[in-house]
Design a protein around this motif. Sequence first.
Motif, PDB file in Angstrom:
ATOM      1  N   ASP B  74       0.807  -1.226   0.000  1.00 34.31           N
ATOM      2  CA  ASP B  74       0.000   0.000   0.000  1.00 34.31           C
ATOM      3  C   ASP B  74       0.844   1.281   0.000  1.00 34.31           C
ATOM      4  O   ASP B  74       0.431   2.283  -0.566  1.00 34.31           O
ATOM      5  CB  ASP B  74      -0.904   0.034   1.251  1.00 34.31           C
ATOM      6  CG  ASP B  74      -1.971  -1.055   1.215  1.00 34.31           C
ATOM      7  OD1 ASP B  74      -2.299  -1.512   0.100  1.00 34.31           O
ATOM      8  OD2 ASP B  74      -2.461  -1.446   2.290  1.00 34.31           O
ATOM      9  N   THR B 135      -0.312   1.099  11.112  1.00 36.40           N
ATOM     10  CA  THR B 135      -1.044   1.826  10.073  1.00 36.40           C
ATOM     11  C   THR B 135      -2.190   1.015   9.485  1.00 36.40           C
ATOM     12  O   THR B 135      -3.007   1.551   8.744  1.00 36.40           O
ATOM     13  CB  THR B 135      -0.103   2.196   8.904  1.00 36.40           C
ATOM     14  OG1 THR B 135       0.516   0.993   8.417  1.00 36.40           O
ATOM     15  CG2 THR B 135       0.980   3.162   9.343  1.00 36.40           C
ATOM     16  N   LEU B 137      -1.841  -1.008   7.202  1.00 41.37           N
ATOM     17  CA  LEU B 137      -1.582  -1.079   5.772  1.00 41.37           C
ATOM     18  C   LEU B 137      -0.908  -2.413   5.460  1.00 41.37           C
ATOM     19  O   LEU B 137      -0.285  -3.020   6.329  1.00 41.37           O
ATOM     20  CB  LEU B 137      -0.658   0.060   5.319  1.00 41.37           C
ATOM     21  CG  LEU B 137      -1.205   1.489   5.404  1.00 41.37           C
ATOM     22  CD1 LEU B 137      -0.098   2.493   5.120  1.00 41.37           C
ATOM     23  CD2 LEU B 137      -2.370   1.678   4.433  1.00 41.37           C
ATOM     24  N   THR B 202      -0.951   8.180   1.607  1.00 40.68           N
ATOM     25  CA  THR B 202      -1.475   6.910   2.122  1.00 40.68           C
ATOM     26  C   THR B 202      -1.163   6.763   3.610  1.00 40.68           C
ATOM     27  O   THR B 202      -2.023   6.371   4.395  1.00 40.68           O
ATOM     28  CB  THR B 202      -0.829   5.738   1.353  1.00 40.68           C
ATOM     29  OG1 THR B 202      -0.883   6.012  -0.044  1.00 40.68           O
ATOM     30  CG2 THR B 202      -1.534   4.425   1.652  1.00 40.68           C
ATOM     31  N   ALA B 206      -3.946   6.723   6.597  1.00 30.75           N
ATOM     32  CA  ALA B 206      -4.036   5.546   7.461  1.00 30.75           C
ATOM     33  C   ALA B 206      -3.917   5.927   8.932  1.00 30.75           C
ATOM     34  O   ALA B 206      -4.443   5.248   9.800  1.00 30.75           O
ATOM     35  CB  ALA B 206      -2.946   4.551   7.085  1.00 30.75           C
TER      36      ALA B 206
END
Lengths: 165, 213
Positions: B74, B135, B137, B202, B206
Amino acid sequence: MTKMIQMIKVGIADLKVTKSSEKLRTSGLGSCVGIVLYDGSLQAAGMAHIMLPDSSLARKGEFNRSKYADTAIEDLFIKLRRAGADSFRLKAKIAGGAQMFQFTPASEMMRIGPRNVEAVTKKLTSLRIPIEAQDVGGQSGRTIEFNPLTSNLHIKTVNKEEIII
Amino acid sequence: MTFSDQFSDVQLDVLKEVGNIGAGHAATALSHLLERKIEMFVPSVQLADFDEVVELSGSAEEVVVSVFLKIEGDAPGGMFFILPPVQAERFVRIMTGDDSFTIHHSDSMEIGVSALKELGNILSGSYLTALADFTQLTLYPSVPSLNIDMAGAILSFGLLELSVVSDQGIVIETCLRDPSDETKESVEGHFFLFPDPDSYGTLFKALGVSAYD
């Protein structure tokens, strides 16, 4: 009394020109390429430390021209001409463009060293500047130093003897 | 507005926390591996010119031992764990029990390289796992690459993705230190995290920080 020879430091994505006995130096070239253009009879020289092959990669309007092979070589050429260098006498020496990391699958960024060398060679050829000597590729970092008085390029790598091209 | 001007203090603090969590876990992992106490310094987030970035762990020409891995998923990017050669030797000696190990001696090199790779694997793996948990992610590490070379030649690679949009790097740096080494004051290991330019949005999203403020 010996006269101290001054050293001009060229940083990353940087470019410097000298018309005296000052040496030009740039440290820690990995995938980056160090380009020296010089006029031996005038003892004028310029050095650029480029990171990327082509200014078309830049993702914003204004960019540092010394970062890309094509624009850095154009600027070196113009600055040396302004310093009185004869474009027919200009020669080049280049070093760097190593592939520091081996990953599979190799991405385009992983191959940036060889791509930088290709771009530098192409640009110099288009300006009809002969490459007198080169030390490119491999997997090691290089520190280079150019002496305008002798037109010698000294190249240091880790764990190896210094070479002169 | 340049790329590096767009970051607010809050965002820089969030990035600092990213470094804190990642390196904190890595320090714990290192401490277990070596069975000794490892201290972690308060992380820093710096906006620095490229020349300054490659000189953060010494001079651009200084030889360092580096473990580099690419982060995919990600929030792609790159991560380095940088050690002075003397410290890498110390770690390998502790791990292998071979007190004669030096990184310039070829006989013991193979085992030493395996040990260093393993060390890099564990440290970077724990850094990245902590980052992914924090996160939420999905982040995949590549196989780490071990290099012993000039700091400039190694770290400049981490700047490449960023260099197409900026002339400054954002360095999320955390230092580790072995307190039992009383011979010197210097810091003994550095983590450098270089998110790709598009990954900042991103990461901020997050972590619940507005990407643009």
